[in-house]
Design a protein around this motif. Structure first.
Motif, PDB file in Angstrom:
ATOM      1  N   GLU A  58       0.837  -1.210   0.000  1.00 59.58           N
ATOM      2  CA  GLU A  58       0.000   0.000   0.000  1.00 59.58           C
ATOM      3  C   GLU A  58       0.866   1.252   0.000  1.00 59.58           C
ATOM      4  O   GLU A  58       0.562   2.236  -0.679  1.00 59.58           O
ATOM      5  N   ILE A  59       1.952   1.203   0.755  1.00 53.15           N
ATOM      6  CA  ILE A  59       2.824   2.380   0.822  1.00 53.15           C
ATOM      7  C   ILE A  59       3.526   2.600  -0.524  1.00 53.15           C
ATOM      8  O   ILE A  59       3.770   3.728  -0.927  1.00 53.15           O
ATOM      9  N   ASN A  60       3.797   1.499  -1.239  1.00 54.29           N
ATOM     10  CA  ASN A  60       4.395   1.635  -2.571  1.00 54.29           C
ATOM     11  C   ASN A  60       3.499   2.421  -3.517  1.00 54.29           C
ATOM     12  O   ASN A  60       3.960   2.944  -4.524  1.00 54.29           O
ATOM     13  N   HIS A  61       2.216   2.449  -3.230  1.00 52.29           N
ATOM     14  CA  HIS A  61       1.305   3.204  -4.082  1.00 52.29           C
ATOM     15  C   HIS A  61       1.158   4.647  -3.623  1.00 52.29           C
ATOM     16  O   HIS A  61       0.425   5.413  -4.225  1.00 52.29           O
ATOM     17  N   ARG A  62       1.841   5.039  -2.523  1.00 56.42           N
ATOM     18  CA  ARG A  62       1.839   6.424  -2.065  1.00 56.42           C
ATOM     19  C   ARG A  62       3.049   7.130  -2.681  1.00 56.42           C
ATOM     20  O   ARG A  62       3.996   6.466  -3.120  1.00 56.42           O
ATOM     21  N   PRO A  63       3.041   8.472  -2.672  1.00 63.53           N
ATOM     22  CA  PRO A  63       4.178   9.188  -3.282  1.00 63.53           C
ATOM     23  C   PRO A  63       5.401   9.185  -2.371  1.00 63.53           C
ATOM     24  O   PRO A  63       5.809  10.201  -1.851  1.00 63.53           O
ATOM     25  N   LEU A  64       5.965   7.991  -2.183  1.00 63.16           N
ATOM     26  CA  LEU A  64       7.102   7.826  -1.284  1.00 63.16           C
ATOM     27  C   LEU A  64       8.109   6.898  -1.949  1.00 63.16           C
ATOM     28  O   LEU A  64       7.730   5.887  -2.522  1.00 63.16           O
ATOM     29  N   ILE A  92      11.845  -2.258 -12.553  1.00 64.83           N
ATOM     30  CA  ILE A  92      10.396  -2.311 -12.323  1.00 64.83           C
ATOM     31  C   ILE A  92      10.047  -2.917 -10.974  1.00 64.83           C
ATOM     32  O   ILE A  92       8.890  -3.225 -10.719  1.00 64.83           O
ATOM     33  N   LEU A  93      11.044  -3.057 -10.106  1.00 66.13           N
ATOM     34  CA  LEU A  93      10.850  -3.835  -8.872  1.00 66.13           C
ATOM     35  C   LEU A  93       9.545  -3.509  -8.124  1.00 66.13           C
ATOM     36  O   LEU A  93       8.789  -4.400  -7.795  1.00 66.13           O
ATOM     37  N   GLN A  94       9.272  -2.227  -7.872  1.00 71.61           N
ATOM     38  CA  GLN A  94       8.030  -1.932  -7.143  1.00 71.61           C
ATOM     39  C   GLN A  94       6.859  -1.649  -8.074  1.00 71.61           C
ATOM     40  O   GLN A  94       5.728  -1.549  -7.621  1.00 71.61           O
ATOM     41  N   ARG A  95       7.144  -1.463  -9.354  1.00 69.28           N
ATOM     42  CA  ARG A  95       6.066  -1.064 -10.250  1.00 69.28           C
ATOM     43  C   ARG A  95       5.756  -2.158 -11.272  1.00 69.28           C
ATOM     44  O   ARG A  95       5.261  -1.872 -12.357  1.00 69.28           O
ATOM     45  N   TYR A  96       6.075  -3.406 -10.923  1.00 64.77           N
ATOM     46  CA  TYR A  96       5.915  -4.507 -11.870  1.00 64.77           C
ATOM     47  C   TYR A  96       4.453  -4.749 -12.239  1.00 64.77           C
ATOM     48  O   TYR A  96       4.163  -5.367 -13.247  1.00 64.77           O
ATOM     49  N   ASP A  97       3.537  -4.263 -11.386  1.00 69.34           N
ATOM     50  CA  ASP A  97       2.128  -4.496 -11.710  1.00 69.34           C
ATOM     51  C   ASP A  97       1.389  -3.179 -11.947  1.00 69.34           C
ATOM     52  O   ASP A  97       0.181  -3.107 -11.793  1.00 69.34           O
ATOM     53  N   GLN A  98       2.158  -2.142 -12.287  1.00 65.08           N
ATOM     54  CA  GLN A  98       1.530  -0.844 -12.540  1.00 65.08           C
ATOM     55  C   GLN A  98       1.800  -0.392 -13.970  1.00 65.08           C
ATOM     56  O   GLN A  98       2.818  -0.745 -14.552  1.00 65.08           O
ATOM     57  N   TYR A 155       6.708 -12.649 -12.656  1.00 62.68           N
ATOM     58  CA  TYR A 155       7.872 -11.860 -12.228  1.00 62.68           C
ATOM     59  C   TYR A 155       7.965 -11.866 -10.709  1.00 62.68           C
ATOM     60  O   TYR A 155       9.044 -12.082 -10.144  1.00 62.68           O
ATOM     61  N   ALA A 156       6.816 -11.664 -10.047  1.00 64.18           N
ATOM     62  CA  ALA A 156       6.809 -11.667  -8.582  1.00 64.18           C
ATOM     63  C   ALA A 156       7.259 -13.021  -8.047  1.00 64.18           C
ATOM     64  O   ALA A 156       8.038 -13.099  -7.088  1.00 64.18           O
ATOM     65  N   VAL A 157       6.794 -14.097  -8.677  1.00 58.39           N
ATOM     66  CA  VAL A 157       7.203 -15.447  -8.251  1.00 58.39           C
ATOM     67  C   VAL A 157       8.728 -15.575  -8.324  1.00 58.39           C
ATOM     68  O   VAL A 157       9.378 -16.067  -7.406  1.00 58.39           O
ATOM     69  N   ARG A 158       9.308 -15.079  -9.414  1.00 62.23           N
ATOM     70  CA  ARG A 158      10.763 -15.204  -9.577  1.00 62.23           C
ATOM     71  C   ARG A 158      11.513 -14.347  -8.564  1.00 62.23           C
ATOM     72  O   ARG A 158      12.521 -14.777  -7.998  1.00 62.23           O
ATOM     73  N   GLY A 174       6.958  -4.724  -2.127  1.00 67.57           N
ATOM     74  CA  GLY A 174       5.548  -4.808  -1.794  1.00 67.57           C
ATOM     75  C   GLY A 174       4.883  -6.104  -2.218  1.00 67.57           C
ATOM     76  O   GLY A 174       3.667  -6.186  -2.293  1.00 67.57           O
ATOM     77  N   MET A 175       5.689  -7.129  -2.519  1.00 64.27           N
ATOM     78  CA  MET A 175       5.105  -8.419  -2.896  1.00 64.27           C
ATOM     79  C   MET A 175       4.863  -9.233  -1.629  1.00 64.27           C
ATOM     80  O   MET A 175       5.613  -9.134  -0.664  1.00 64.27           O
ATOM     81  N   SER A 176       3.824 -10.061  -1.659  1.00 63.10           N
ATOM     82  CA  SER A 176       3.581 -10.943  -0.531  1.00 63.10           C
ATOM     83  C   SER A 176       4.339 -12.246  -0.751  1.00 63.10           C
ATOM     84  O   SER A 176       4.060 -12.987  -1.692  1.00 63.10           O
ATOM     85  N   VAL A 177       5.329 -12.489   0.108  1.00 62.51           N
ATOM     86  CA  VAL A 177       6.129 -13.701  -0.044  1.00 62.51           C
ATOM     87  C   VAL A 177       5.253 -14.933   0.141  1.00 62.51           C
ATOM     88  O   VAL A 177       5.294 -15.878  -0.659  1.00 62.51           O
ATOM     89  N   SER A 178       4.397 -14.912   1.184  1.00 60.98           N
ATOM     90  CA  SER A 178       3.560 -16.080   1.469  1.00 60.98           C
ATOM     91  C   SER A 178       2.645 -16.403   0.290  1.00 60.98           C
ATOM     92  O   SER A 178       2.526 -17.560  -0.121  1.00 60.98           O
ATOM     93  N   ARG A 179       2.009 -15.366  -0.241  1.00 63.44           N
ATOM     94  CA  ARG A 179       1.049 -15.613  -1.311  1.00 63.44           C
ATOM     95  C   ARG A 179       1.746 -16.206  -2.536  1.00 63.44           C
ATOM     96  O   ARG A 179       1.233 -17.105  -3.182  1.00 63.44           O
ATOM     97  N   ASN A 180       2.946 -15.715  -2.830  1.00 65.28           N
ATOM     98  CA  ASN A 180       3.657 -16.244  -3.995  1.00 65.28           C
ATOM     99  C   ASN A 180       4.147 -17.667  -3.774  1.00 65.28           C
ATOM    100  O   ASN A 180       4.154 -18.478  -4.699  1.00 65.28           O
TER     101      ASN A 180
END
Lengths: 518, 365
Positions: free
Chosen positions: A330-336, A359-365, B236-239, B252-258
Motif C-alpha cells: 500500500e505504501i508503494n502506491h503512495r508518493p514515497l 520495475i521492482l516496485q512497479r511490476y504491476d503498474q 515476475y513476482a514469483v521469480r 511490496g510483494m507478498s512472499v507467502s502468497r507467492n
C-alpha cells in the motif's frame, strides 16, 4: 629500490571469466609502514588483498614476501606466513563466543576444549596490550559492529601476523571509534607490524598512512609518500579527473510539512525496543539528516516508515494521511520512495537484468504492466533512459545487475527511486561502498530533488555525506534523537559525542563554542 | 541535428546485431550444458555396458530403433512424456520460486484419486462437460495436496522438502487403501477401482495407438507456463520471491502468497499428470499408477534449467530413456539392474551439470 622490499606483488592478473579484476598490478610495501590502498569501487583493491591473504589465487603474477616467493592456497596458509586480513564483511560465527571464534578451524576440537582457558587468558592479555576491550566470553551477536571489528582485528593479531590487511575498516565506526582505530594502527606499527588498509576516505588516508597507492581499473596507477601529496591529487588519481569536494547548494526555504512522525516506537527482529518514541518533521525542499553509529535504531526507523516493520506505537503522516499500519504494498502506491540500506539484500535482485530491476516496485503498474503482462518495450525504453540520465556503466539494459560495480548499481537504484517522482524520499545510506564519481552524481541528483521541493530524509553513518547535502542533522543514539545540529564541519566533535551518547559533554562543547563566538 | 542522427543509426544497427549475438549466446548456454550432461551419461552408460560384455553401440542402435520403430512405439514414448512434461513444467515454476517441491509423486496420486472419484460418479454427462470436469478435479486435488505443504511452510516454517516427501507416503498409501476399500470395484479380484464412465475418457489423437490429447495439453501448458514466468507481472513476482525474499518485501510483494501460488501451480500440474493417466490411459485407479514420474519430473525440470519450454524436450528425452530401457531388457537382454544404473547415471550427470551451472552463474565478487 635496491634492497628487496618487505612485500612485492608483481604483475598480478586476476580474471573472473570475462571480467578482469586485476590487470597487472605491481605493489611494493615496506616493513613497518601503514600503506593505504585507495581507489574507487571496482578498482580491484579488495580482489588484490584477497589474493594477498589467500582467499583468491591470481591468474598470473607472483608475490614475494620477506624475500621469498609466496604461493597461498588458503587464508590459513596466509596466517602461517603471518599475513592476516580483516574483511569488510566480518568472518565470524555470530552465535559463538569470541574465544570460540578464535580457535575455530585451528587445531583439533579436543585440544581446543582443553585449551580454552588458556585461549581466553591470551585474548585478555592481547586485548589489554592494544587497549581493545574485547571480552573472550562475549557472544558475537551481542556485540556492536564496532566491537565486532575489534574482535576481528584481535583475531588476526591472536594468530600472530606481521602483515595486517584491513578492508575499509572505518566504514562502520563513529568518528571517535575511527580515531581510536587509526591510533591502534599506529601502535601496531610501533610494535613492528606492517599494515595495509583499504579506504575510500581521503582524510583518514592523509592522516594515518605513511605511503599511499592509488588503484584504478585493476592497476596501481600511483604510489607516493603521503607527506608528499594532498587530497586533491589523490582524488584526481582515483577518478582520473578533478573532483568537486563541495557541492553548490541552492538555498531553499522549507515549505509545508510532508512527513510528520510522532512518538514512533518499534521493536527489532528480536523483539527488543529499537526505536523509542521519536518525533520529527520533514518539510518540502529540505534534507534532514539522521546521523548515528549503525545499530542505534536507524535501520528499524527506516523500515517502520515504509511499512516493512510494524510500529509498536506512534503515528506517521504523509501529506496528512496516516500511513502507519499500511502494508509495504500500500505504501508503494503512495508518493514515497525508499533507497534501502542494503543494496544487495533489498534494493536490487542480483541475477536479474537491469530491466527487471528497474520495475521492482512497479511490476504491476502502468506503464510497465498492462492486463497482467509485462510490457518489455516500455520497460527497456525506461531503463535506457535511466542508464543515460544517470551515466550508469552497463553494456545494455538486459545485462544482469550483478555484473555492475557497486557504484553503478546504486546509481540505478537512485535513478529508479527518483523516477517515481515521490513527495517524500527516504534514503538510508546514499553512498555506502560507492566510488567518488558515483557519490558526486547521486548527491547532485538528490540536491536537485530538494530544489524541486521534495522532502528528503537521509539516514547515514557517513558524516561527510550528511555535511555535504543536509540542511539539519538529527543524531540518533539507542533509538532516540539526542539532538539536532546544523551541518557544520566545525561541530564534528559535538556530533561525534552525541553519536556516542555523550549528551552532557556535547552540550558543554556547544556552550564553550558559543561562548567563544560571543 | 543531422549530426545526432548520423551517430544514432549505426548504433541502432549494432544494437540489433548485439542483441542477436546475445540471444545466440544465451541459447547456446541454455542448450550446451544439458547436451553435455546427456553425452557424458551416454558415454558412461556405454562404458558400463562394455564392462559387462555388451557392445554399447549395438545396444544403443537397438534401443533407438526400438523406440522409434513405428507409430505405435513413438506414441508410447509420447504417452510417457506427457506426465513427465506436466510435472517438469510445474516444478520449473516451484523451483523458480525456490520452493523445493519433492512431492509431485504424491500430488499425482491425489489427482488420480480425484479424477477417479469424479469419473465414476456422474452418469449421463456428455463428454464435452465430463472430460474437462475430471481433468479439473485432478488438477485441483493436486494443487490442494501441494498447498498443504505450502501452508505448513508459511505458518510453521516447516521445510517443504520434508513435508512434501511425507505427503507422498500419505497419498500413495491412502490410494492403496482406497482401491482395496471404499473405491474397490466389487466385481474385480484385484485391488482396483471401477472403470471410468466412457464419457469421462479423454479423446485419442492417433488411433489405433493409445496416445491421447494430453500431450498437446502438456505442450500448450508448458508454453503458457513460460509466458507466465517470464512475461507476466505475477510470474515476475514469483521469480523475485524465489531469488530474494527481502527484495520482494521491499517491492511490496507478498512472499507467502507467492509461495502458495507457486507450490499450488506445481501441485496442479502433477495432479493433471495423475488425471491424464486415469482418464487417458488406464481408466481405472490402481495401487501403483505412477512408476516414479513425480521424482523423474525433478530431473526433467533440472535438465531444463527450470525453463518450462525446455521441459518439453527434457521430458521427452526421459521418456525415450524410459522406453529405451524396456527395449534394452526385452530385445538386448540387458539386465534390469544395469538399466537402472544407467538411468541413475543420467540423473546424476544432469544434477551435476546443474550444480556446475549454479556455481558458475554466481556473482564473481
Amino acid at each position: 629500490m635496491g634492497a628487496t622490499p618487505f612485500l612485492r606483488m608483481e604483475n598480478i592478473h586476476k580474471r573472473f571469466g570475462p571480467v578482469i579484476a586485476s590487470a597487472g598490478v605491481n605493489l611494493e610495501v615496506e616493513e613497518k609502514e601503514i600503506h593505504a590502498l585507495l581507489g574507487e569501487n571496482g578498482a580491484g583493491k579488495s580482489v588484490l588483498m584477497n589474493i594477498l591473504c589467500g582467499v583468491l589465487s591470481p591468474t598470473e603474477g607472483q608475490i614475494v614476501f620477506k624475500g621469498s616467493p609466496l604461493r597461498l592456497g588458503s587464508p590459513r596458509e596466509a596466517i602461517r606466513h603471518r599475513i592476516g586480513m580483516v574483511h569488510q564483511h566480518f568472518m565470524v560465527v555470530p552465535n559463538l563466543t569470541v574465544a570460540e571464534n578464535y580457535v575455530l578451524g585451528h587445531g583439533s576440537p579436543l585440544r581446543v576444549i582443553r585449551d580454552m582457558k588458556q585461549v581466553s587468558t591470551r585474548i585478555r592479555e592481547l586485548s589489554h596490550r592494544y587497549g581493545l576491550d574485547v571480552r573472550p566470553d562475549a557472544r558475537i551477536h551481542d556485540l556492536s559492529v564496532g566491537e565486532q571489528q575489534r574482535v576481528e582485528i584481535l583475531k588476526v593479531l591472536y594468530h600472530g601476523v606481521d602483515l595486517l590487511i584491513l578492508d575499509e575498516p572505518t566504514a562502520v565506526l563513529t568518528p571517535q571509534e575511527a580515531d581510536r582505530l587509526l591510533a591502534l594502527l599506529r601502535d601496531l606499527v610501533a610494535d613492528g607490524k606492517t599494515v595495509i588498509f583499504i579506504s575510500h576516505k581521503l582524510d583518514e588516508v592523509m592522516r594515518v598512512s605513511d605511503r599511499v597507492s592509488v588503484m584504478r581499473d585493476g592497476k596501481v596507477v600511483f604510489t607516493t609518500r603521503t607527506a608528499e601529496t594532498n587530497p586533491r591529487e589523490l582524488a584526481r588519481m582515483m577518478v582520473g579527473r578533478d573532483v568537486l569536494m563541495d557541492l553548490p547548494r541552492a538555498q531553499t526555504s522549507p515549505g509545508r510539512v510532508v512527513l510528520a512522525v510522532e512518538n514512533l516506537s518499534c521493536n527489532n527482529e528480536l523483539g527488543l525496543p529499537a526505536v523509542r518514541g521519536v518525533s520529527f518533521e520533514v518539510r518540502q525542499g529540505e534534507i534532514v539528516g539522521v546521523a548515528g553509529v549503525s545499530g542505534n535504531g536507524q535501520s528499524e526507523l527506516a523500515l517502520a516508515l515504509v511499512g516493512l516493520l510494524p510500529a509498536a506505537s506512534g503515528s506517521i503522516r504523509l501529506n496528512g494521511e496516516e500511513i502507519c499500519g499500511l502494508t509495504s504494498s500500500e505504501i508503494n502506491h503512495r508518493p514515497l520512495s525508499h533507497i534501502p540500506e542494503d543494496r544487495h539484500k533489498m534494493g536490487i535482485v542480483l541475477p536479474l537484468p537491469l530491466t527487471e530491476n528497474v520495475i521492482l516496485q512497479r511490476y504491476d503498474q502502468a506503464p510497465f504492466s498492462s492486463r497482467g503482462m509485462l510490457r518489455f518495450g516500455e520497460i527497456t525504453e525506461h531503463t535506457r533512459d535511466l542508464i543515460r540520465r544517470f551515466k550508469v556503466k552497463a553494456s545494455h539494459p538486459g545485462e544482469a545487475i550483478q555484473n555492475l560495480s557497486g557504484g553503478n548499481q546504486q546509481k540505478l537504484v537512485v535513478a529508479r527511486e527518483l523516477a517515481r517522482n515521490p513527495d517524500f524520499l527516504l534514503i538510508n545510506q546514499l553512498t555506502r561502498g560507492i566510488d567518488i564519481g558515483a557519490t558526486e552524481l547521486v548527491m547532485q541528483e538528490v540536491l536537485k530533488q530538494k530544489e524541486k521541493g521534495k522532502a528528503i530524509l537521509l539516514i547515514s553513518t557517513e558524516l561527510e555525506e550528511l555535511f555535504a547535502i543536509c540542511d539539519r542533522i538529527l543524531v540518533m543514539f539507542e533509538g532516540q534523537f539526542l539532538g539536532e545540529v546544523p551541518p557544520d564541519r566545525a561541530r564534528l566533535e559535538e556530533i561525534g559525542l552525541l553519536m556516542a551518547g555523550n549528551r552532557e559533554e556535547a552540550q558543554r562543547l556547544h556552550n564553550r563554542a558559543g561562548a567563544i563566538e560571543a | 541535428m543531422a549530426n545526432i542522427d548520423s551517430e544514432r543509426s549505426p548504433s541502432a544497427g549494432s544494437d540489433i546485431l548485439n542483441g542477436l549475438g546475445r540471444a545466440f549466446t544465451k541459447t547456446w548456454q541454455a542448450v550446451a550444458m544439458p547436451a553435455a550432461a546427456v553425452l557424458v551419461s551416454m558415454g558412461c552408460g556405454a562404458l558400463l555396458l562394455a564392462l559387462n560384455g555388451f557392445n554399447g553401440w549395438d545396444i544403443f542402435t537397438v534401443m533407438l530403433s526400438g523406440v522409434f520403430q513405428d507409430t505405435r512405439s513413438i506414441a508410447e514414448v509420447l504417452l510417457k512424456a506427457t506426465p513427465l512434461i506436466l510435472i517438469g513444467v510445474g516444478l520449473c515454476v516451484a523451483f523458480r520460486c525456490s520452493i523445493w517441491n519433492i512431492g509431485a509423486e504424491g500430488q499425482l496420486y491425489a489427482g488420480a484419486v480425484a479424477t477417479t472419484a469424479v469419473g465414476i460418479a456422474f452418469p449421463g454427462l456428455t463428454s464435452w462437460i465430463y472430460v474437462p470436469l475430471v481433468i479439473l478435479a485432478g488438477a485441483l486435488a493436486g494443487a490442494a495436496w501441494a498447498a498443504i505443504a505450502g501452508l505448513l511452510k508459511i505458518y510453521f516454517r516447516a521445510s517443504e522438502i520434508v513435508t512434501t516427501i511425507m505427503l507422498n507416503y500419505i497419498a500413495i498409501i491412502a490410494t492403496s487403501w482406497l482401491v482395496t476399500g471404499p473405491l474397490k470395484d466389487a466385481a474385480a479380484a484385484y485391488p482396483q477401482s471401477a472403470r471410468l464412465l466412457r464419457e469421462a475418457w479423454m479423446p485419442k489423437i492417433l488411433p489405433p495407438t493409445r496416445l491421447h490429447i494430453g500431450i498437446l495439453i502438456a505442450i500448450a501448458l508448458a508454453i503458457a507456463a513460460y509466458i507466465f514466468l517470464f512475461r507476466s507481472s505475477a510470474g515476475y513476482a514469483v521469480r523475485v520471491v524465489g531469488i530474494s525474499p527481502h527484495a520482494a518485501r521491499y517491492a511490496g510483494m507478498s512472499v507467502s502468497r507467492n509461495i502458495l501460488l507457486a507450490i499450488s501451480i506445481s501441485g496442479a500440474m502433477a495432479g493433471l499428470a495423475g488425471a491424464f493417466e486415469i482418464a487417458g490411459v488406464t481408466f481405472r485407479l490402481y495401487q501403483n499408477i505412477s512408476p516414479g514420474y513425480g521424482f523423474e519430473g525433478i530431473a526433467v525440470a533440472l535438465l531444463a534449467n527450470n525453463n518450462p519450454v525446455g521441459a518439453i524436450f527434457s521430458g521427452t528425452l526421459f521418456a525415450v530413456l524410459r522406453s529405451g530401457s524396456e527395449i534394452m531388457q526385452i530385445n538386448a537382454q540387458v539386465p534390469q539392474v544395469l538399466v537402472s544404473v544407467i538411468q541413475g547415471i543420467v540423473i546424476l550427470s544432469v544434477v551435476g551439470f546443474g550444480v556446475y551451472r549454479f556455481r558458475s552463474a554466481r556473482p564473481s565478487e
